[in-house]
Design a protein around this motif. Structure first.
Motif, PDB file in Angstrom:
ATOM      1  N   LEU A  14       0.933  -1.216  -0.130  1.00  0.00           N
ATOM      2  CA  LEU A  14       0.059  -0.050   0.060  1.00  0.00           C
ATOM      3  C   LEU A  14       0.858   0.896  -0.053  1.00  0.00           C
ATOM      4  O   LEU A  14       0.457   2.308  -0.679  1.00  0.00           O
ATOM      5  CB  LEU A  14      -1.196  -0.046   0.990  1.00  0.00           C
ATOM      6  N   LEU A  15       2.320   1.391   0.967  1.00  0.00           N
ATOM      7  CA  LEU A  15       2.803   2.820   1.315  1.00  0.00           C
ATOM      8  C   LEU A  15       3.657   2.592  -0.355  1.00  0.00           C
ATOM      9  O   LEU A  15       3.495   4.234  -0.910  1.00  0.00           O
ATOM     10  CB  LEU A  15       3.895   2.266   2.140  1.00  0.00           C
ATOM     11  N   GLN A  16       3.913   1.837  -1.531  1.00  0.00           N
ATOM     12  CA  GLN A  16       4.374   1.797  -2.871  1.00  0.00           C
ATOM     13  C   GLN A  16       3.940   2.852  -3.521  1.00  0.00           C
ATOM     14  O   GLN A  16       3.630   3.901  -3.944  1.00  0.00           O
ATOM     15  CB  GLN A  16       4.389   0.332  -3.261  1.00  0.00           C
ATOM     16  N   ASP A  17       2.565   2.007  -3.307  1.00  0.00           N
ATOM     17  CA  ASP A  17       1.315   2.540  -3.847  1.00  0.00           C
ATOM     18  C   ASP A  17       0.929   4.311  -3.982  1.00  0.00           C
ATOM     19  O   ASP A  17       1.063   5.413  -4.317  1.00  0.00           O
ATOM     20  CB  ASP A  17      -0.187   2.529  -4.299  1.00  0.00           C
ATOM     21  N   VAL A  18       0.785   4.982  -2.856  1.00  0.00           N
ATOM     22  CA  VAL A  18       0.252   5.250  -1.893  1.00  0.00           C
ATOM     23  C   VAL A  18       1.449   6.947  -2.421  1.00  0.00           C
ATOM     24  O   VAL A  18       1.528   7.622  -2.877  1.00  0.00           O
ATOM     25  CB  VAL A  18       0.027   5.138  -0.239  1.00  0.00           C
ATOM     26  N   PHE A  19       2.623   6.082  -2.048  1.00  0.00           N
ATOM     27  CA  PHE A  19       3.745   7.499  -2.390  1.00  0.00           C
ATOM     28  C   PHE A  19       4.289   7.559  -3.396  1.00  0.00           C
ATOM     29  O   PHE A  19       5.282   8.239  -4.117  1.00  0.00           O
ATOM     30  CB  PHE A  19       5.151   6.662  -1.530  1.00  0.00           C
ATOM     31  N   ALA A  20       3.843   6.628  -4.065  1.00  0.00           N
ATOM     32  CA  ALA A  20       3.722   6.709  -5.761  1.00  0.00           C
ATOM     33  C   ALA A  20       2.993   7.550  -6.561  1.00  0.00           C
ATOM     34  O   ALA A  20       3.032   8.590  -7.383  1.00  0.00           O
ATOM     35  CB  ALA A  20       3.888   5.320  -6.884  1.00  0.00           C
ATOM     36  N   VAL A  31       6.937   5.309   8.665  1.00  0.00           N
ATOM     37  CA  VAL A  31       6.761   5.586   7.785  1.00  0.00           C
ATOM     38  C   VAL A  31       7.543   5.796   7.301  1.00  0.00           C
ATOM     39  O   VAL A  31       8.173   5.198   5.746  1.00  0.00           O
ATOM     40  CB  VAL A  31       5.837   6.001   7.148  1.00  0.00           C
ATOM     41  N   ALA A  32       9.114   6.755   8.433  1.00  0.00           N
ATOM     42  CA  ALA A  32       9.910   7.538   7.596  1.00  0.00           C
ATOM     43  C   ALA A  32      11.259   6.740   7.168  1.00  0.00           C
ATOM     44  O   ALA A  32      11.801   6.721   6.647  1.00  0.00           O
ATOM     45  CB  ALA A  32      10.211   8.421   8.736  1.00  0.00           C
ATOM     46  N   GLU A  33      11.137   5.511   8.020  1.00  0.00           N
ATOM     47  CA  GLU A  33      11.871   5.119   8.343  1.00  0.00           C
ATOM     48  C   GLU A  33      11.858   3.762   6.973  1.00  0.00           C
ATOM     49  O   GLU A  33      13.081   3.480   6.051  1.00  0.00           O
ATOM     50  CB  GLU A  33      12.334   3.910   9.003  1.00  0.00           C
ATOM     51  N   TRP A  34      10.585   3.250   6.465  1.00  0.00           N
ATOM     52  CA  TRP A  34      10.357   2.384   5.050  1.00  0.00           C
ATOM     53  C   TRP A  34      11.098   3.317   3.657  1.00  0.00           C
ATOM     54  O   TRP A  34      11.278   3.139   3.616  1.00  0.00           O
ATOM     55  CB  TRP A  34       9.179   2.217   5.246  1.00  0.00           C
ATOM     56  N   LEU A  35      10.508   4.743   4.084  1.00  0.00           N
ATOM     57  CA  LEU A  35      10.539   5.735   3.066  1.00  0.00           C
ATOM     58  C   LEU A  35      11.779   5.886   3.344  1.00  0.00           C
ATOM     59  O   LEU A  35      12.492   6.328   2.156  1.00  0.00           O
ATOM     60  CB  LEU A  35       9.840   7.385   3.256  1.00  0.00           C
ATOM     61  N   SER A  36      13.029   5.708   4.147  1.00  0.00           N
ATOM     62  CA  SER A  36      14.241   6.554   3.630  1.00  0.00           C
ATOM     63  C   SER A  36      15.455   4.823   2.990  1.00  0.00           C
ATOM     64  O   SER A  36      16.267   4.944   2.452  1.00  0.00           O
ATOM     65  CB  SER A  36      15.072   6.356   4.618  1.00  0.00           C
ATOM     66  N   ASP A  37      14.168   4.381   3.417  1.00  0.00           N
ATOM     67  CA  ASP A  37      14.837   2.558   1.706  1.00  0.00           C
ATOM     68  C   ASP A  37      14.562   2.258   0.697  1.00  0.00           C
ATOM     69  O   ASP A  37      14.879   1.639  -0.290  1.00  0.00           O
ATOM     70  CB  ASP A  37      14.580   1.436   3.025  1.00  0.00           C
ATOM     71  N   GLN A  38      13.361   4.186   0.433  1.00  0.00           N
ATOM     72  CA  GLN A  38      13.227   3.785  -1.518  1.00  0.00           C
ATOM     73  C   GLN A  38      13.804   4.878  -1.946  1.00  0.00           C
ATOM     74  O   GLN A  38      14.382   5.244  -1.778  1.00  0.00           O
ATOM     75  CB  GLN A  38      11.061   3.763  -1.168  1.00  0.00           C
ATOM     76  N   GLN A  51      10.864   9.380  -3.861  1.00  0.00           N
ATOM     77  CA  GLN A  51       9.623   9.436  -3.940  1.00  0.00           C
ATOM     78  C   GLN A  51       8.297   9.883  -4.695  1.00  0.00           C
ATOM     79  O   GLN A  51       9.169  11.586  -3.897  1.00  0.00           O
ATOM     80  CB  GLN A  51       8.318   8.234  -2.928  1.00  0.00           C
ATOM     81  N   ARG A  52       7.341  10.174  -4.953  1.00  0.00           N
ATOM     82  CA  ARG A  52       6.593  11.707  -5.684  1.00  0.00           C
ATOM     83  C   ARG A  52       6.425  12.129  -4.199  1.00  0.00           C
ATOM     84  O   ARG A  52       7.002  12.697  -4.491  1.00  0.00           O
ATOM     85  CB  ARG A  52       5.363  11.069  -6.442  1.00  0.00           C
ATOM     86  N   SER A  53       5.519  11.306  -3.189  1.00  0.00           N
ATOM     87  CA  SER A  53       5.325  12.094  -1.863  1.00  0.00           C
ATOM     88  C   SER A  53       5.910  12.719  -1.206  1.00  0.00           C
ATOM     89  O   SER A  53       6.691  11.920  -0.911  1.00  0.00           O
ATOM     90  CB  SER A  53       4.137  11.158  -1.779  1.00  0.00           C
ATOM     91  N   ARG A  54       5.672  13.318  -0.843  1.00  0.00           N
ATOM     92  CA  ARG A  54       6.104  13.844   0.462  1.00  0.00           C
ATOM     93  C   ARG A  54       5.608  13.518   2.082  1.00  0.00           C
ATOM     94  O   ARG A  54       3.803  13.380   1.662  1.00  0.00           O
ATOM     95  CB  ARG A  54       6.332  15.435   1.128  1.00  0.00           C
ATOM     96  N   LEU A  55       5.564  13.333   2.770  1.00  0.00           N
ATOM     97  CA  LEU A  55       5.995  13.048   4.081  1.00  0.00           C
ATOM     98  C   LEU A  55       5.583  13.757   5.130  1.00  0.00           C
ATOM     99  O   LEU A  55       5.774  14.522   5.710  1.00  0.00           O
ATOM    100  CB  LEU A  55       6.249  11.961   4.365  1.00  0.00           C
TER     101      LEU A  55
END
Lengths: 273, 309
Positions: B226-232, B253-260, B263-267
């Motif tokens: 879901l996070l992949q979809d959302v942040f894209a 989510v911030a930890e997850w994001l730092s490993d991606q 991404q388009r989305s800002r947290l």
């Protein structure tokens, strides 16, 4: 009965020899604490517990929890001598990748009933087992060996109050009262005494015995449940480093590792060579 | 939520004889029906949480499915080591249920607040962490928890929270529930702030900002798909939780994001600040003090959108 006691004493001597050797080979600490509970474990595993090494997961078996997990080698050696696993497996102790770590881990070997190492957990885990046994109409008993230093932990006394309120008469605590904790005399670090009366005051059926008197150990452990309707606390007066004169009551052996010469000397004293 | 929990656990326990209810001296009348139906499987363990958690592990070792219940702050951080070793290390199927999470007990002062529990438990291997967003999710989370092989922590509010779902949604541990689709912004809400997230989304929609709302009830394991979809997809993704912005859903989510990859989305992380409250006041007051209001959320989203474009 006398020969039986003699046999138990022989087993305890052999266990002690093996434990000194293990401490030397694996460079593993806590030998003083390991040696103080050998007689308790021997009496329990050879004289008392309803257990079957061929069927270690029998739901009706008695449970023994070594709450003072730093004495792990004593439990491992007992389980090997009692046939739960091989001596080869025992000798893997503490080697990288071995299942036998310096504190016991649940399911790491047959006969290990709980993960211990942090103090003050084993009595509570045992209580959960006692309640489960009660509602499942099983008749097994739960024995938990605590160190005297372990009785510093507040959770021990949380458990003590609830166990007596619930009249868990199949639950037994054995305090290996060797008078030392890691860095000092246990009764000086905290006001442990009167220890037996404390358990009594918490609603337990309390006994004080010589924790190296095999006959006394068998007698008291044979009497579980004791008919009082209360959980049982056995204050076993022991000597840290018991069985090896130069280790006895010397707290340096909480951390010291015996040399090769000391191993030989210890085994001589134990009548093994 | 607690009434729904009491009802559901009673229903489950009458069907499953392995279920055993442990309470830390709360819920005096709440469990009357449970006690009537399963009298030998309810135990008030007193105000002794460490012992209660270790006991639960002993029960699980003998084939029972214990549930340990008391106020969130006491059943999490107070007995953290018992949870770590006896439940997580031994990997046993025990369900921990915390009542009055976040700022539910705001008026009782920070001794009764729990804005750090998720952070503390999240680092423990083997545990699942669920924050139900309404009574439906409480019931479904509980049912799902009993099907797990390891420990589960269910983080509940207190009582009379708004009901979000009209009927039982599809519920799976580790899978968020999309409540409302959108194009610009996504609000990932967990637990007790789900109703506020919905309110904020309505305000944003009125302002012409198309807003997706997800009930991200499971914090561990994270719904990475879901996070992949959302942040894209979205410009802004906000995490909304009644927990510190450190280490909870926002932190996860911030930890997850730092490993991606980029991404388009800002947290944007909405939650309690890194401060204790020292004032009297109810839950609304405490939330406000931390900037957790529908208006606060919409304002932060609008500001983030301005920055984004």
């Amino acid at each position: 009965m006398d020969t039986n006691i003699q046999e138990l004493e022989n087993i305890a001597a052999q266990l002690r020899g093996k434990l000194v050797e293990i401490s030397h080979t694996a460079k593993s600490a806590h030998l003083g604490s390991v040696l103080s509970c050998v007689d308790i474990l021997t009496a329990a595993y050879w004289g008392i517990l309803n257990i079957d090494p061929q069927n270690p997961d029998d739901p009706d078996r008695d449970r023994m929890i070594l709450s003072k997990g730093h004495a792990a080698t004593s439990l491992y050696a007992v389980l090997a001598f009692r046939g739960f696993f091989s001596f080869e497996f025992l000798d893997s102790y503490a080697k990288p990748g071995s299942k036998l770590a310096e504190h016991p881990i649940l399911h790491s070997a047959p006969g290990i009933e709980a993960t211990t190492g942090s103090l003050g957990h084993g009595i509570s885990i045992g209580m959960g087992m006692a309640i489960a046994g009660h509602i499942q109409s099983r008749n097994y008993r739960i024995f938990s060996i605590l160190g005297d230093g372990e009785c510093n932990e507040g959770s021990v006394w949380e458990a003590a109050m609830l166990a007596s309120a619930q009249q868990l008469d199949h639950l037994v605590v054995i305090v290996d009262y060797n008078k030392w904790q890691a860095t000092g005399r246990s009764n000086e670090v905290m006001a442990l005494e009167p220890l037996s009366k404390k358990w009594e005051a918490f609603g337990w059926s309390s006994y004080e015995i010589d924790g190296h008197d095999m006959g006394a150990l068998v007698r008291v452990l044979n009497n579980v449940p004791d008919g009082s309707g209360r959980p049982m606390a056995i204050i076993a007066h022991t000597v840290k480093g018991k069985g090896v004169s130069f280790m006895e009551d010397d707290n340096n052996w909480h951390y010291r590792i015996p040399t090769e010469e000391e191993v030989v000397k210890a085994k001589k004293e134990l009548g093994l060579v | 939520m607690r009434n729904a929990f009491a009802e559901e656990i009673t229903r489950l326990a009458t069907e499953d004889e392995r279920i055993f209810m442990l309470s830390g001296d709360i819920g005096n009348r709440l469990f009357n029906n449970f006690k009537a139906a399963c009298s030998d499987r309810f135990l008030n363990c007193g105000a002794a949480e460490a012992n209660m958690i270790s006991m639960a592990s002993g029960m699980a070792l003998c084939g029972l499915r214990p549930v340990a219940y008391t106020i969130t702050s006491f059943i999490t951080v107070r007995c953290l080591e018992q949870i770590k070793l006896d439940l997580c290390y031994q990997n046993l199927p025990v369900v921990i249920v915390g009542v009055g999470s976040g700022l539910s007990y705001a008026s009782l002062n920070a001794t009764h607040h729990s804005c750090e529990d998720i952070a503390c438990l999240r680092v423990l291997p083997n545990i699942s962490i669920i924050c139900p967003g309404d009574v439906w999710e409480v019931r479904l989370a509980l049912n799902a928890a009993f099907k797990q092989e390891g420990p589960v922590y269910i983080r509940m509010g207190k009582k009379n929270e708004p009901v979000v779902h009209n009927d039982a949604p599809e519920f799976k541990i580790g899978k968020g529930i999309v409540l409302h689709e959108g194009k610009d912004v996504c609000l990932l809400a967990t637990g007790t702030l789900l109703p506020m997230a919905i309110e904020a989304s309505k305000a944003l929609e009125q302002q012409g900002i198309s807003t997706c709302v997800v009930s991200l009830h499971t914090i561990k394991p994270l719904d990475e798909e879901l996070l992949q979809d959302v942040f894209a997809k979205f410009k802004i993704t906000a995490t909304i939780e009644e927990h510190s912005i450190l280490g909870g859903l926002g932190g996860s989510v911030a930890e997850w994001l730092s490993d991606q990859p980029r991404q388009r989305s800002r947290l944007v992380r909405v939650g309690t600040m890194d401060t204790f409250l020292y004032d009297a006041g109810d839950q609304d007051y405490a939330r406000q003090a931390h900037g957790i209001t529908s208006d606060g959320i919409t304002e932060r989203i609008r500001n983030a959108l301005t920055d984004w474009s």
